[in-house]
Design an enzyme around this catalytic site. Structure first.
Site, PDB file in Angstrom:
ATOM      1  CG  ASP A 162      -1.519  -1.204   1.668  1.00 33.87           C
ATOM      2  OD1 ASP A 162      -1.417  -2.188   0.922  1.00 33.87           O
ATOM      3  OD2 ASP A 162      -2.132  -1.223   2.754  1.00 33.87           O
ATOM      4  CG  ASP A 222      -5.238  -0.302   6.936  1.00 39.04           C
ATOM      5  OD1 ASP A 222      -4.120  -0.537   7.438  1.00 39.04           O
ATOM      6  OD2 ASP A 222      -5.889  -1.164   6.301  1.00 39.04           O
TER       7      ASP A 222
END
Ligand code: FRU
Length: 442
Positions: A40, A155
């Site tokens: 990511d 996250d």
């Protein structure tokens, strides 16, 4: 030999044998570091004239594990320079991985908010020296308990609202489905759980939501989530009222089968811009052997369309790097204008042929299909980017699809689009790497 030691042996062989930069599949104008595993994008932020991109990185091998935050910087979102690693898994609360998160400016100081593991908790690192130094704060972890039994708790995505910080966290409630948990804080240290910002249904949108992104767009709000087990990015467009998000429409954000865990940020001109992880779509043992895995997408810009769907285009800075096409090579852009609203074309990348078609209701690229409705008399348009093993296709400011392709030869890229007007460009290499020693060099 178990799977991990098999992969470790492959990785060791790759490390001593490979110069990844000579690999014909290695991308050259999409960001990735020279070696090893990346997933990511993290902490995307424009600060003091520079774009910072952090990323999930395993510095030791081309498979997932031992998550650090790598770091790169750009002044135009196109040319990327490597910087030293930003965050290491070196504290008791993040020793099993510094997971994904975001960057915000708090009291004038760029600050990183990320997930430490294991267990998953939320942590803060302040920065100094123009985002070149990082300091994990003493109060970490700042959120150490999820709101009950959850499928994930990670996250963080932050924004400011009426003088308070809001945090969206990805996860889900077992048996119910993926969810985004909403928290608030005045100082980034003391956090209060409010309620789910949005709750999905397990049978429809999966059991766990990763990497939530929540932002205003036009007169609506947009929520992006990466849904497990589908490994797809879903978008919801809707209203945000009384700190709850009510979706009005939804869809798959990119149907190409590679993009995952994207993050958005506001560029220097106020555009809502997205960069996402393009996963490898070949088998793990192949990419471990190659010594590298994962690429970041080109920056994409979102707009809310009149029909309240999500519009998407390549970032306009891409136009400033392109050059004239020489008819050779594997770094190309094709701008294609078809005479009508139905079309067929073939994109050739080395040995691979990718059929592209539009039938008035669906765009299909190499078997990946996205719905797309054009206005009456609107001609079909494509903007296609090829960068070795990466292909990104944009259509009519409405659809974007990223695909991976691993041709077995290096025949020049070309597009066969009968009846269409095609403008072809070359895109130079825009990413700088740490120098990797060549095989046999001292
Ligand atoms: C998404 C993800 C995140 C997590 C990170 C770990 O790809 O699983 O949920 O923070 O990757 O590398």
């Amino acid at each position: 030999m178990n799977r991990r030691s098999f992969l470790a042996a492959l990785a060791a062989a790759a490390a001593s044998a490979q110069n990844t930069l000579e690999d014909p599949h290695f991308p050259r104008y999409h960001f990735r570091p020279a070696k090893n595993w990346m997933n990511d994008p993290n902490g995307l932020i424009y600060w003091n004239g520079e774009y910072h991109m952090f990323y999930q990185y395993n510095p030791n091998a081309a498979y997932w594990g031992d998550m650090h935050w790598g770091h790169t910087v750009s002044t135009d979102l196109m040319h990327w320079k490597p910087l030293p690693m930003a965050l290491y898994p070196d504290k008791p609360y993040d020793k099993d991985g510094v997971f994904s998160g975001c960057a915000v400016v708090h009291n004038g100081i760029p600050t990183l908010v990320y997930t430490g593991t294991k267990p998953e908790t939320q942590c803060v690192a302040t920065t100094s020296n123009n985002l070149r130094q990082f300091h994990k704060i003493e109060q970490n972890p700042v959120i150490d308990e999820p709101p009950g039994k959850v499928t994930g708790f990670r996250d963080p995505c932050l924004w400011q609202e009426n003088g308070e910080w809001m945090m969206a966290l990805g996860g889900g409630f077992p048996e119910v489905g993926g969810a985004v948990f909403l928290y608030s804080s005045k100082d980034l240290i003391s956090w209060k759980y409010l309620h789910p910002l949005c709750q999905g249904e397990k049978s429809k949108t999966g059991h766990n939501w990763e990497c939530p992104n929540f932002f205003p767009l036009g007169n609506r709000h947009v929520l992006l989530i990466s849904a497990e087990p589908y490994r797809k990015v879903l978008y919801f467009v809707g209203h945000y009222e009384n700190r709850r998000f009510i979706p009005e429409s939804e869809g798959v954000m990119d149907a190409g089968g590679s993009l995952y865990a994207p993050q958005t940020f506001v560029d220097k001109d106020g555009r809502r811009t997205l960069i996402g992880w393009l996963t490898e779509t070949r088998p793990e043992k192949e990419f471990v052997k190659a010594g590298w895995s994962g690429v970041q997408s080109l920056p994409r810009v979102f707009a809310l369309r009149n029909d309240k769907t999500l519009g998407v285009e390549p970032h306009p800075n891409l136009r400033s790097v392109r050059d004239s096409w020489t008819g050779t090579g594997a770094q190309a852009e094709f701008e294609v204008m078809f005479p009508g609203a139905r079309a067929k074309a073939d994109l050739h990348v080395g040995s691979e042929a990718l059929p592209i078609s539009y039938d008035g209701s669906d765009l299909t690229v190499a078997g990946h299909t996205a719905p797309m409705k054009l206005d009456a008399s609107e001609p079909f348009r494509l903007d296609i980017f090829v960068d070795h093993s990466v292909v990104e296709v944009f259509a009519n400011s409405r659809v974007a699809m990223a695909l991976r392709v691993y041709p077995s030869n290096s025949d020049p890229v070309h597009l066969n689009a009968p009846g269409a007007k095609v403008a072809a460009y070359r895109i130079p290499a825009t990413v700088e790497y740490e120098i990797i020693a060549r095989r046999g060099s001292p």
